[in-house]
Motif scaffolding. Structure first.
Motif, PDB file in Angstrom:
ATOM      1  N   LEU A  35       0.822  -1.145  -0.079  1.00  0.00           N
ATOM      2  CA  LEU A  35       0.124   0.109  -0.207  1.00  0.00           C
ATOM      3  C   LEU A  35       0.774   1.199  -0.103  1.00  0.00           C
ATOM      4  CD1 LEU A  35      -2.623  -0.912   2.207  1.00  0.00           C
ATOM      5  CD2 LEU A  35      -2.898  -0.765   0.063  1.00  0.00           C
ATOM      6  N   LYS A  36       2.149   1.050   0.665  1.00  0.00           N
ATOM      7  CA  LYS A  36       2.732   2.504   0.733  1.00  0.00           C
ATOM      8  C   LYS A  36       3.403   2.578  -0.717  1.00  0.00           C
ATOM      9  CE  LYS A  36       4.518   1.960   5.500  1.00  0.00           C
ATOM     10  NZ  LYS A  36       5.727   1.587   6.557  1.00  0.00           N
ATOM     11  N   ARG A  37       3.683   1.578  -1.386  1.00  0.00           N
ATOM     12  CA  ARG A  37       4.297   1.712  -2.770  1.00  0.00           C
ATOM     13  C   ARG A  37       3.107   2.404  -3.543  1.00  0.00           C
ATOM     14  NH1 ARG A  37       7.079  -3.408  -1.532  1.00  0.00           N
ATOM     15  NH2 ARG A  37       5.235  -4.199  -2.305  1.00  0.00           N
ATOM     16  N   GLU A  38       1.825   1.992  -3.193  1.00  0.00           N
ATOM     17  CA  GLU A  38       0.946   2.571  -4.178  1.00  0.00           C
ATOM     18  C   GLU A  38       0.561   3.896  -3.748  1.00  0.00           C
ATOM     19  OE1 GLU A  38      -2.192  -0.090  -3.358  1.00  0.00           O
ATOM     20  OE2 GLU A  38      -1.349  -1.631  -4.598  1.00  0.00           O
ATOM     21  N   GLY A  39       1.192   4.465  -2.568  1.00  0.00           N
ATOM     22  CA  GLY A  39       1.147   6.133  -2.347  1.00  0.00           C
ATOM     23  C   GLY A  39       0.109   6.193  -1.164  1.00  0.00           C
ATOM     24  N   ARG A  40      -0.304   5.166  -0.653  1.00  0.00           N
ATOM     25  CA  ARG A  40      -0.864   5.225   0.678  1.00  0.00           C
ATOM     26  C   ARG A  40      -0.001   5.634   1.937  1.00  0.00           C
ATOM     27  NH1 ARG A  40      -5.722   2.214   1.398  1.00  0.00           N
ATOM     28  NH2 ARG A  40      -5.446   3.342   3.658  1.00  0.00           N
ATOM     29  N   SER A  41      -0.516   6.434   2.741  1.00  0.00           N
ATOM     30  CA  SER A  41      -0.123   6.574   4.194  1.00  0.00           C
ATOM     31  C   SER A  41      -0.243   5.473   4.961  1.00  0.00           C
ATOM     32  CB  SER A  41      -0.580   7.875   4.616  1.00  0.00           C
ATOM     33  OG  SER A  41      -0.349   8.101   6.006  1.00  0.00           O
ATOM     34  N   VAL A  42       0.701   4.695   5.331  1.00  0.00           N
ATOM     35  CA  VAL A  42       0.521   3.459   6.091  1.00  0.00           C
ATOM     36  C   VAL A  42       1.545   3.383   7.236  1.00  0.00           C
ATOM     37  CG1 VAL A  42       0.318   0.960   6.361  1.00  0.00           C
ATOM     38  CG2 VAL A  42      -0.578   2.175   4.300  1.00  0.00           C
ATOM     39  N   ILE A  43       0.814   3.113   8.603  1.00  0.00           N
ATOM     40  CA  ILE A  43       1.564   3.039   9.820  1.00  0.00           C
ATOM     41  C   ILE A  43       1.798   1.396  10.104  1.00  0.00           C
ATOM     42  CG2 ILE A  43       2.047   3.517  12.215  1.00  0.00           C
ATOM     43  CD1 ILE A  43       0.541   6.153  11.313  1.00  0.00           C
ATOM     44  N   THR A  44       3.025   1.083  10.096  1.00  0.00           N
ATOM     45  CA  THR A  44       3.305  -0.360  10.134  1.00  0.00           C
ATOM     46  C   THR A  44       3.616  -0.611  11.818  1.00  0.00           C
ATOM     47  OG1 THR A  44       4.115  -0.433   8.038  1.00  0.00           O
ATOM     48  CG2 THR A  44       4.611  -2.200   9.477  1.00  0.00           C
ATOM     49  N   LEU A  45       2.580  -1.353  12.257  1.00  0.00           N
ATOM     50  CA  LEU A  45       2.578  -1.812  13.558  1.00  0.00           C
ATOM     51  C   LEU A  45       2.751  -3.293  13.713  1.00  0.00           C
ATOM     52  CD1 LEU A  45       0.417   0.834  15.410  1.00  0.00           C
ATOM     53  CD2 LEU A  45       2.989   1.050  14.943  1.00  0.00           C
ATOM     54  N   SER A  46       2.841  -3.956  12.798  1.00  0.00           N
ATOM     55  CA  SER A  46       2.933  -5.565  12.620  1.00  0.00           C
ATOM     56  C   SER A  46       3.989  -6.118  12.897  1.00  0.00           C
ATOM     57  CB  SER A  46       2.172  -5.664  11.286  1.00  0.00           C
ATOM     58  OG  SER A  46       3.069  -5.153  10.226  1.00  0.00           O
ATOM     59  N   GLN A  47       5.136  -5.427  12.930  1.00  0.00           N
ATOM     60  CA  GLN A  47       6.460  -6.141  13.169  1.00  0.00           C
ATOM     61  C   GLN A  47       7.226  -5.622  14.381  1.00  0.00           C
ATOM     62  OE1 GLN A  47       8.243  -7.186   9.464  1.00  0.00           O
ATOM     63  NE2 GLN A  47      10.346  -6.155   9.936  1.00  0.00           N
ATOM     64  N   GLY A  48       7.814  -6.408  15.071  1.00  0.00           N
ATOM     65  CA  GLY A  48       8.372  -6.324  16.418  1.00  0.00           C
ATOM     66  C   GLY A  48       9.933  -6.164  16.260  1.00  0.00           C
ATOM     67  N   GLU A  49      10.356  -4.750  16.136  1.00  0.00           N
ATOM     68  CA  GLU A  49      11.673  -4.246  15.670  1.00  0.00           C
ATOM     69  C   GLU A  49      11.941  -3.010  16.433  1.00  0.00           C
ATOM     70  OE1 GLU A  49      14.366  -4.706  11.938  1.00  0.00           O
ATOM     71  OE2 GLU A  49      12.455  -3.670  11.485  1.00  0.00           O
ATOM     72  N   PRO A  50      12.569  -2.839  17.525  1.00  0.00           N
ATOM     73  CA  PRO A  50      13.174  -1.583  18.024  1.00  0.00           C
ATOM     74  C   PRO A  50      13.254  -0.784  17.103  1.00  0.00           C
ATOM     75  CG  PRO A  50      14.005  -3.354  19.336  1.00  0.00           C
ATOM     76  CD  PRO A  50      13.372  -4.071  17.914  1.00  0.00           C
ATOM     77  N   ASP A  51      12.902   0.745  17.105  1.00  0.00           N
ATOM     78  CA  ASP A  51      13.336   1.657  16.352  1.00  0.00           C
ATOM     79  C   ASP A  51      14.578   2.385  16.709  1.00  0.00           C
ATOM     80  OD1 ASP A  51      11.701   2.622  18.498  1.00  0.00           O
ATOM     81  OD2 ASP A  51      11.219   4.471  17.564  1.00  0.00           O
ATOM     82  N   PHE A  52      15.116   2.094  17.709  1.00  0.00           N
ATOM     83  CA  PHE A  52      16.429   2.489  18.255  1.00  0.00           C
ATOM     84  C   PHE A  52      17.727   2.001  17.371  1.00  0.00           C
ATOM     85  CE2 PHE A  52      13.996   1.621  22.006  1.00  0.00           C
ATOM     86  CZ  PHE A  52      13.242   2.956  22.221  1.00  0.00           C
TER      87      PHE A  52
END
Length: 409
Positions: A35-52
């Protein structure tokens, strides 16, 4: 000209592969990225990965290893230096003493789980999997030819396995119990007393081994000491594989370094499996992992402070949504709310939200937020939200989820 099909023949695939499912967390992330590649604004909270970022001293150790040209094959079980560092970690943090021949390093904690199951399961062997559980546990059991025995553990027991339920799940074919504490997806943390109660049951079933997945060990929000089965019950230690890694606590998911320790005979068999698959994980990543395990942990309080702040905000926002209820998780970086109150409602097109999977797809389509349905973790009626994301992203995601749920009638 005849077009060539790129799809494998159904007859080509093994029954094990046909019977297993792909990772639901990866699939939701894939849909979000599409969906992001199609231009949609998507927030991904489906993956367990620290953002630090990975701590600086760990990154510097990797650079130094590259400059020393440590770019050759290593021992299948991992470099001696890293296995010695792992032994120090287990003794320092858990009071467990292992020789280097009792330790294996793999491509993430996931490979250790996979190696152990492949090394020990025969067709018909059973593995007790308390759920909700990480999506890969049952599928890895199936791929190894075993049978996952699903034991549902809902909010009434804090999403944790009780001694009575464990006793009821064990048969003559049971070979393993898989335990994950802190838990993905619920954040549940087993206490010493709870593990002792499980160990008492297992003392009556000497054929059952324990696979303790402690990869979220350091992501906890309460002051009680961490408990792991081999440390709680010395008798149980002789048939326990304790698995951990650097992905979560050190923000090193992409470095792919996990490790496990247990009886030498088991580790030898796991090394045989690994020798015929990956051989070993990256030599540079192994050098970085030594620095992580032996180095300072002064970054961790900052990580935990941010995770706690995000957890509290996300859980409060979820509990403010009509039809959603969420307990405060004591560990990991996931919220696992119940969405039972939303099931049966209809969206703007009149389509009924009949399941947690329907809700997850609805939130992705309408809210532009990727979450994972609880059925993927073998506990329907819930969904998982990873709060390992920035405060701004989480604030926007919770607003979108709230608005989308308010539209359901």
């Amino acid at each position: 000209m005849t077009e060539t099909s790129h799809a494998p023949s159904h007859a080509l695939l093994s029954g094990r592969v046909r019977g297993a499912k792909p990772s639901a967390t990866k699939e939701m992330t894939r849909l979000a990225n599409q969906l992001k590649r199609e231009g949609r604004s998507v927030i991904t909270l489906s993956q367990g990965e620290p953002d630090f970022p990975t701590p600086r001293h760990v990154r510097e150790a990797a650079k130094a290893a590259i400059d020393r040209n440590e770019s050759r094959y290593t021992d299948v079980a991992g470099t001696l230096a890293l296995r010695e560092a792992v032994a120090r970690k287990f003794e320092r943090d858990n009071g467990l003493v292992y020789g280097v021949d009792q330790i294996q390093v793999g491509c993430g904690a996931k490979q250790l789980l996979y190696n152990a199951l492949q090394a020990t399961l025969d067709p018909g062997d059973e593995v007790v999997v308390p759920v909700p559980a990480w999506v890969s546990y049952p599928e890895m059991v199936r791929l190894a030819g075993g049978t996952p025995v699903i034991v549902r553990c809902g909010a009434s027991t804090g999403f944790k396995l009780t001694a009575a339920r464990l006793q009821g799940a064990i048969t003559a074919r049971t070979k393993w119990l898989m335990l994950n504490s802190p838990s993905n997806p619920s954040g549940a943390v087993y206490t010493r007393q709870e593990l002792l109660a499980l160990a008492q049951v297992l003392s009556r079933h000497p054929q059952v081994w324990v696979m303790a997945d402690d990869v979220y060990e350091k992501i906890r929000y309460e002051d009680t000491p961490f408990a792991t089965p081999a440390a709680v019950s010395p008798e149980l230690a002789a048939r326990t594989l304790t698995i951990n890694g650097v992905s979560k606590a050190y923000a090193m998911t992409g470095w792919r370094v996990g490790f496990g320790a247990g009886p030498a005979e088991l580790i030898k068999a796991m090394n045989l499996v690994q020798s015929q698959s990956t051989s070993h994980t990256s030599s540079i990543s192994q050098a970085a992992a030594i620095a992580a395990l032996d180095g300072p942990m002064d970054f961790l309080p900052g990580f935990l402070q941010a995770f706690r702040r995000r957890r509290d905000a996300v859980v409060a926002r979820l509990n403010g949504i009509d039809g959603v209820a969420c307990d405060l998780p004591p560990g990991a970086f996931y919220a696992f709310p119940s969405c039972q109150g939303l099931l049966g409602r209809r969206d703007e097109s009149g389509q009924t939200i009949e399941s947690d999977a329907d809700l997850a797809l609805y939130l992705l389509r309408v809210a532009g937020v990727a979450v994972v349905p609880g059925s993927a973790f073998e506990l329907p009626g819930h969904f998982r939200v990873s709060y390992a994301a920035s405060d701004a992203e989480l604030d926007e995601a919770m607003a979108r989820i709230g608005d989308a749920c308010a539209q359901l009638r």
